[in-house]
Design a protein around this motif. Structure first.
Motif, mmCIF file in Angstrom:
data_model
loop_
_atom_site.group_PDB
_atom_site.id
_atom_site.type_symbol
_atom_site.label_atom_id
_atom_site.label_comp_id
_atom_site.label_asym_id
_atom_site.label_seq_id
_atom_site.Cartn_x
_atom_site.Cartn_y
_atom_site.Cartn_z
ATOM 1 N N PHE A 48 1.553 -5.126 -5.995
ATOM 2 C CA PHE A 48 1.675 -4.052 -5.012
ATOM 3 C C PHE A 48 3.144 -3.802 -4.684
ATOM 4 N N ALA A 49 3.881 -4.874 -4.389
ATOM 5 C CA ALA A 49 5.295 -4.733 -4.042
ATOM 6 C C ALA A 49 6.110 -4.231 -5.219
ATOM 7 N N GLU A 50 5.819 -4.726 -6.419
ATOM 8 C CA GLU A 50 6.580 -4.333 -7.603
ATOM 9 C C GLU A 50 6.341 -2.867 -7.973
ATOM 10 N N LEU A 51 5.068 -2.467 -8.006
ATOM 11 C CA LEU A 51 4.724 -1.155 -8.541
ATOM 12 C C LEU A 51 5.060 -0.015 -7.592
ATOM 13 N N LEU A 52 5.067 -0.264 -6.302
ATOM 14 C CA LEU A 52 5.271 0.819 -5.345
ATOM 15 C C LEU A 52 6.699 0.927 -4.826
ATOM 16 N N GLN A 53 7.589 0.065 -5.300
ATOM 17 C CA GLN A 53 8.965 0.132 -4.812
ATOM 18 C C GLN A 53 9.672 1.413 -5.215
ATOM 19 N N ASP A 54 9.338 1.957 -6.359
ATOM 20 C CA ASP A 54 9.992 3.189 -6.796
ATOM 21 C C ASP A 54 9.728 4.330 -5.821
ATOM 22 N N ASN A 55 8.550 4.342 -5.206
ATOM 23 C CA ASN A 55 8.197 5.414 -4.277
ATOM 24 C C ASN A 55 8.435 5.036 -2.817
ATOM 25 N N TRP A 56 8.185 3.790 -2.473
ATOM 26 C CA TRP A 56 8.256 3.362 -1.075
ATOM 27 C C TRP A 56 9.514 2.575 -0.737
ATOM 28 N N GLY A 57 10.253 2.130 -1.716
ATOM 29 C CA GLY A 57 11.411 1.297 -1.456
ATOM 30 C C GLY A 57 11.010 -0.060 -0.898
ATOM 31 N N ALA A 58 11.790 -0.562 0.051
ATOM 32 C CA ALA A 58 11.509 -1.882 0.626
ATOM 33 C C ALA A 58 10.190 -1.906 1.396
ATOM 34 N N ASP A 59 9.704 -0.746 1.845
ATOM 35 C CA ASP A 59 8.426 -0.713 2.562
ATOM 36 C C ASP A 59 7.276 -1.230 1.700
ATOM 37 N N ALA A 60 7.404 -1.087 0.388
ATOM 38 C CA ALA A 60 6.362 -1.616 -0.492
ATOM 39 C C ALA A 60 6.250 -3.127 -0.343
ATOM 40 N N VAL A 61 7.385 -3.799 -0.164
ATOM 41 C CA VAL A 61 7.379 -5.248 0.038
ATOM 42 C C VAL A 61 6.718 -5.583 1.366
ATOM 43 N N TRP A 62 7.072 -4.845 2.411
ATOM 44 C CA TRP A 62 6.525 -5.155 3.733
ATOM 45 C C TRP A 62 5.010 -4.908 3.783
ATOM 46 N N TRP A 63 4.546 -3.790 3.199
ATOM 47 C CA TRP A 63 3.120 -3.467 3.242
ATOM 48 C C TRP A 63 2.289 -4.385 2.362
ATOM 49 N N SER A 64 2.911 -5.048 1.395
ATOM 50 C CA SER A 64 2.152 -5.942 0.511
ATOM 51 C C SER A 64 1.575 -7.128 1.283
ATOM 52 N N PHE A 65 2.191 -7.489 2.413
ATOM 53 C CA PHE A 65 1.700 -8.631 3.192
ATOM 54 C C PHE A 65 0.347 -8.345 3.854
ATOM 55 N N PRO A 66 0.205 -7.278 4.661
ATOM 56 C CA PRO A 66 -1.113 -7.050 5.263
ATOM 57 C C PRO A 66 -2.188 -6.678 4.258
ATOM 58 N N VAL A 67 -1.830 -5.944 3.202
ATOM 59 C CA VAL A 67 -2.829 -5.542 2.209
ATOM 60 C C VAL A 67 -3.409 -6.766 1.509
#
Length: 511
Positions: free
Chosen positions: A411-430
């Protein structure tokens, strides 16, 4: 007068569970307080680069401790089972073999780590301005590994015989010493040298060493049943049967800690790519998250012990009640911690960051997104503790692997291109929410109730799926004034061990 042991098969489930979790929680708080005070000194007075350095180095330390965590739990279980069977000789054999194994392994790690600190930190992508600081800090931490391993092992062994207060007292001593030595060695106050960030690591080494010496002196002075003196040197020879049991039983349990630590190292590597400000913000948030997850960890450990006693007694209604109470306490206690951290985050995060730091707003943003994940994490931890009480550890391991490496990291790896660092943060609750759903599904429909801890015969080895993933949680010392009773011969379905040839009181070594 010593307190009688807490019988977890009778009485109010919720009250007993809460009281049983308190000493575990207190120990977790003391250890995390140590790390947080260290972070305050480093972050506020040495700057973001130094805080990033300790965050990277501590991830490696967590991995090293986690990699042998399962073996330590296996030693605790073996000692606890031997003491339960009144087989003092077997308990001391486990103590000797485990001590030799842990000390030998820690010395190897200390020597190798001194030379590998720089390559390990570079492989993690540690920012260039933080790399020299992280290396200076990590090298001393590697030197402290023998004392860290020995202290953790002795604490676990003492809990295995039902003594939780002694390791807690010496843990508090270690924390007080570490807090006291930190500013003295960082800034060179009085006769102490000014060591900068390395002073924080030296404070840890000195505090742990002094506390370990004190704990060993206490055991020797009290003639503790697990104390091995000069007359017992033969006990330190490796017993291959015990060593094989430690490895076979401990590896599946330790893999869970390894999976967590590896995922955190990878997440730290992703965060490092966004620069020092974001990495420092993440490091400050990690300090707060350490406290947020404490109630769930303490309750989960208590649930594991309470459920295990009731599984042995065949009280399945109390096993289900333990799970319900544990989930409820998780939501109450974890929620009580999360709410003020959200409302007062500007002040709590500022404890670890310099004033007017750009990292502060980044830390507030990521904290609002990710901190809620610990509500879901807590449910997963409680449920896993209950199902492990029967000996089913492979399904919780698979659930953890799926949530971390099948969901969080991709989740964090694939969505960083679109979400930036938020992809890392959102990967925790998901990922935490998915882990909770999988744990609840296994609790409801899985076959964990049919699992067994040990085989019927003492000489047989348990399969990894038959080994509990949590060590026995501490209980109060037995009442020495209680009238002696004949120890019943354990049955294969409950104790998994034959009667000992000589049944000796657990306090036989205390003269």
């Amino acid at each position: 007068m010593a307190k009688a042991p807490l019988d977890l098969t009778t009485g109010p489930i919720g009250r007993n569970l809460f009281l049983f979790a308190l000493p575990i929680l207190a120990g977790n708080i003391a250890q995390s307080l140590n790390g947080s005070v260290n972070a305050v000194w480093v972050g506020r007075y040495l700057g973001e680069a130094a805080l990033t350095a300790t965050a990277n180095a501590n991830n490696i330390m967590f991995f090293l401790i986690g990699s042998v965590f399962g073996i330590g739990m296996a030693a605790t279980i073996l000692i606890g089972q031997a003491m339960g069977a009144r087989d003092i000789v077997q308990a001391r054999r486990v103590m000797g073999t485990s001590a030799t194994f842990f000390i030998g392994l820690s010395v190897v790690i200390a020597v190798a780590g001194w030379w590998l600190s720089h390559p390990l930190l570079a492989a993690m992508g540690t920012p260039a301005e933080s790399l020299p600081l992280a290396e200076a800090y990590l090298r001393i931490i590697f030197l402290a590994m023998p004392t860290l391993y020995a202290f953790a092992f002795l604490s676990s062994a003492l809990r295995g015989v039902g003594d939780s207060r002694t390791p807690f007292r010496f843990l508090l001593l270690s924390v007080v010493l570490d807090i006291g030595f930190n500013p003295l060695l960082i800034f060179g106050i009085g006769p102490f040298p000014q060591l900068g960030i390395a002073g924080a690591a030296w404070a840890t080494l000195i505090a742990q060493t002094l506390s370990l010496i004190g704990l060993l002196w206490y055991m020797r002075n009290k003639r503790h049943v697990l104390w091995l003196g000069r007359k017992d040197m033969a006990m330190f020879r490796i017993d291959t049967t015990i060593l094989r049991a430690l490895v076979v039983k401990g590896v599946p349990m330790g893999l869970q800690m390894v999976l967590i630590s590896l995922s955190m190292i990878l997440m730290m590597s992703m965060v490092n790519g966004y620069g020092t400000d974001t990495a420092a913000a993440y490091g400050a948030s990690l300090q707060l998250w350490t406290y947020v997850q404490m109630p769930a960890m303490a309750i989960g450990a208590a649930c594991s012990s309470m459920a295990a006693q009731n599984v042995g007694a065949g009280n399945w209604d109390r096993v289900r009640g333990t799970a319900r109470s544990g989930v409820l306490y998780n939501f109450l206690l974890t929620g009580v911690l999360i709410l003020p951290l959200i409302l007062l985050d500007r002040y709590t995060l500022a404890l670890f960051l310099p004033e007017a730091s750009q990292s502060l707003e980044v830390a507030r943003h990521l904290n609002h997104i990710a901190v809620w994940s610990f509500l879901f994490f807590g449910v997963n931890f409680v449920i896993s503790g209950v199902v492990r009480s029967t000996g089913a550890v492979i399904p919780p391991l698979l659930i953890l692997a799926a949530s971390l490496w099948g969901i969080r990291v991709p989740f964090a790896e694939l969505l960083q291109d679109n979400w930036g660092a938020d992809a890392v943060w959102w990967s925790f609750p998901v990922s935490s929410f998915c882990a909770m759903l999988m744990s609840l599904a296994y609790y409801r429909w899985g076959g964990w109730r049919k699992a067994h801890m040990l085989p019927a015969q003492r000489g047989e080895m348990a399969a990894p799926a038959e080994v509990p993933a949590m060590p026995p949680s501490p209980v109060a010392d037995p009442n020495p004034e209680a009238p002696p009773t004949a120890a019943p011969a354990p049955t294969p379905s409950r104790a998994g061990q034959p009667p000992s040839a000589a049944r000796i009181s657990p306090h036989a070594g205390k003269r």
